[in-house]
Design a protein around this motif. Structure first.
Motif, PDB file in Angstrom:
ATOM      1  N   MET A  21      -2.777 -33.078  23.139  1.00  0.00           N
ATOM      2  CA  MET A  21      -2.814 -32.971  24.587  1.00  0.00           C
ATOM      3  C   MET A  21      -2.186 -34.196  25.243  1.00  0.00           C
ATOM      4  SD  MET A  21      -4.178 -30.065  25.322  1.00  0.00           S
ATOM      5  CE  MET A  21      -4.570 -30.260  27.067  1.00  0.00           C
ATOM      6  N   PHE A  22      -2.024 -35.271  24.489  1.00  0.00           N
ATOM      7  CA  PHE A  22      -1.498 -36.523  25.025  1.00  0.00           C
ATOM      8  C   PHE A  22       0.003 -36.680  24.796  1.00  0.00           C
ATOM      9  CE2 PHE A  22      -5.832 -37.396  23.276  1.00  0.00           C
ATOM     10  CZ  PHE A  22      -6.498 -37.351  24.490  1.00  0.00           C
ATOM     11  N   ASP A  23       0.616 -35.740  24.086  1.00  0.00           N
ATOM     12  CA  ASP A  23       2.040 -35.804  23.755  1.00  0.00           C
ATOM     13  C   ASP A  23       2.789 -34.635  24.397  1.00  0.00           C
ATOM     14  OD1 ASP A  23       2.349 -37.972  21.523  1.00  0.00           O
ATOM     15  OD2 ASP A  23       0.589 -36.825  20.921  1.00  0.00           O
ATOM     16  N   GLY A  24       4.072 -34.851  24.652  1.00  0.00           N
ATOM     17  CA  GLY A  24       4.921 -33.775  25.171  1.00  0.00           C
ATOM     18  C   GLY A  24       5.984 -33.383  24.165  1.00  0.00           C
ATOM     19  N   ASP A  25       5.616 -33.346  22.904  1.00  0.00           N
ATOM     20  CA  ASP A  25       6.561 -33.172  21.793  1.00  0.00           C
ATOM     21  C   ASP A  25       7.528 -32.007  22.012  1.00  0.00           C
ATOM     22  OD1 ASP A  25       5.255 -35.265  20.624  1.00  0.00           O
ATOM     23  OD2 ASP A  25       4.041 -34.022  19.300  1.00  0.00           O
ATOM     24  N   THR A  26       8.825 -32.328  21.963  1.00  0.00           N
ATOM     25  CA  THR A  26       9.879 -31.358  22.242  1.00  0.00           C
ATOM     26  C   THR A  26      11.028 -31.539  21.259  1.00  0.00           C
ATOM     27  OG1 THR A  26       9.336 -31.362  24.613  1.00  0.00           O
ATOM     28  CG2 THR A  26      11.535 -30.570  23.984  1.00  0.00           C
ATOM     29  N   ILE A  27      11.572 -30.425  20.766  1.00  0.00           N
ATOM     30  CA  ILE A  27      12.770 -30.466  19.927  1.00  0.00           C
ATOM     31  C   ILE A  27      13.785 -29.445  20.444  1.00  0.00           C
ATOM     32  CG2 ILE A  27      13.754 -30.056  17.639  1.00  0.00           C
ATOM     33  CD1 ILE A  27      11.192 -31.006  16.400  1.00  0.00           C
ATOM     34  N   PHE A  28      15.013 -29.909  20.654  1.00  0.00           N
ATOM     35  CA  PHE A  28      16.142 -29.034  20.942  1.00  0.00           C
ATOM     36  C   PHE A  28      16.897 -28.791  19.640  1.00  0.00           C
ATOM     37  CE2 PHE A  28      15.386 -31.565  24.750  1.00  0.00           C
ATOM     38  CZ  PHE A  28      15.406 -30.621  25.770  1.00  0.00           C
TER      39      PHE A  28
END
Length: 322
Positions: A264-271
């Motif tokens: 909930m504390f991370d905005g982990d994103t991969i393109f």
């Protein structure tokens, strides 16, 4: 071969940072366009233009992806990348203009340096301007400039994160590359051994983040104060749906190296982007994308330098070995 994402034909990378303010941005450029997908797993993301990457939507190619520090303020850096590409005549032809398609994602680094200085339009432009197909700096550069690792016991006990990259070349000439800015709330571990490379550093030792979670039911961390953001690139032919699947599979690289990941504390994103080429099994590309993302994350931590009282892996472990 540089063992970086720029080994993938059609990919350029440029970094710009402010080492005093401890923030920066990274422009990953595809001058001929690239099919792209995205997968967001963290619960506190800061992103731009990700909706258009949905396979049901019209636009099928992007011209750059911007990774940036500065929290939501840092999304402004993508406008500078757009400006640079427009000046070069690169973008989606809409008749009256060429509109560069530049999705972006940001991480939270405001408390580390000067919170009043963030990546902006000018910094994004400068990052795009210096983009190269050759070797680029990792560690405390670009979006990794103010990145930190291991904040479950508070920011005062974190270690330095950074920008990392890696690549894998197949016998048929297909190259899969990754670039990532590593700034998680959790710690980073070597997948093969489980050794913690960077994390909560307290009382002159690294403390297991999972042990902290087990003892503390309400970690005192602000939502959105972390986040790991990255790009996978491959010189193969993919549809938007297939690129989205590759991005999804690449998140396994996060899960194998970051503990815990996707919080909930991370905005982990991969393109994930495909610059074109032959058809290759999605399972091959996706499986290796996760592996190369692991390597890029490890590179980010091992390349980082201690700064502002925040110790880096290389300095801590050289001290311990001494």
């Amino acid at each position: 071969m540089y063992n970086q994402i720029t080994d993938v034909p059609g990919v350029k990378v440029g970094n710009k940072e402010n080492h005093q303010a401890l923030t920066g941005c990274t422009a990953v450029i595809f001058e001929n366009g690239a099919v792209a997908g995205v997968d967001v797993r963290g619960s506190a993301p800061g992103t731009r233009e990700t909706d258009l990457l949905n396979p049901i939507n019209l636009v099928d190619k992007v011209h750059a992806i911007t990774l940036s520090g500065g929290s939501a303020f840092g999304l402004d850096s993508a406008s500078g990348v757009m400006q640079f590409l427009e000046e070069k005549g690169i973008g989606l032809d809409v008749g009256v203009a060429r509109v560069p398609i530049v999705p972006a994602a940001v991480l939270f680094d405001l408390p580390v340096g000067d919170p009043k200085i963030r990546p902006d339009r000018r910094m994004g432009y400068e990052a795009a301007k210096v983009a190269t197909t050759g070797k680029f700096s990792t560690g405390n550069y670009g979006a990794g400039c103010g990145a930190t690792v291991g904040k479950l016991a508070g920011l005062e006990f974190c270690m330095k994160g950074g920008l990392g990259s890696a690549s894998i070349c197949l016998e048929n000439g297909v190259v899969i590359g990754a670039i990532v800015a590593v700034n998680p709330v959790g710690d980073v571990r070597e997948p093969a051994t489980g050794e913690i490379l960077a994390g909560v550093y307290k009382d002159e030792r690294i403390i297991d983040s999972l042990e902290i979670l087990a003892k503390n039911y309400q970690p005192a961390i602000s939502p959105g104060s972390n986040t790991t953001i990255g790009v996978i690139a491959v010189n193969a032919e993919l549809t938007k749906a297939e690129a989205t699947k590759v991005a999804q599979m690449a998140h396994d690289g996060y899960a194998r190296t970051i503990f815990p990941a996707h919080t909930m504390f991370d905005g982990d994103t991969i393109f994930a982007v495909a610059t074109g080429g032959e058809r290759v099994s999605i399972d091959v590309i996706g499986g290796l994308a996760a592996k190369v993302m692991e390597s890029a994350i490890i590179d980010a931590v091992k390349s980082a330098e201690s700064v502002g009282g925040i110790i880096a892996h290389k300095d801590l472990f050289s001290h311990l070995k001494a």
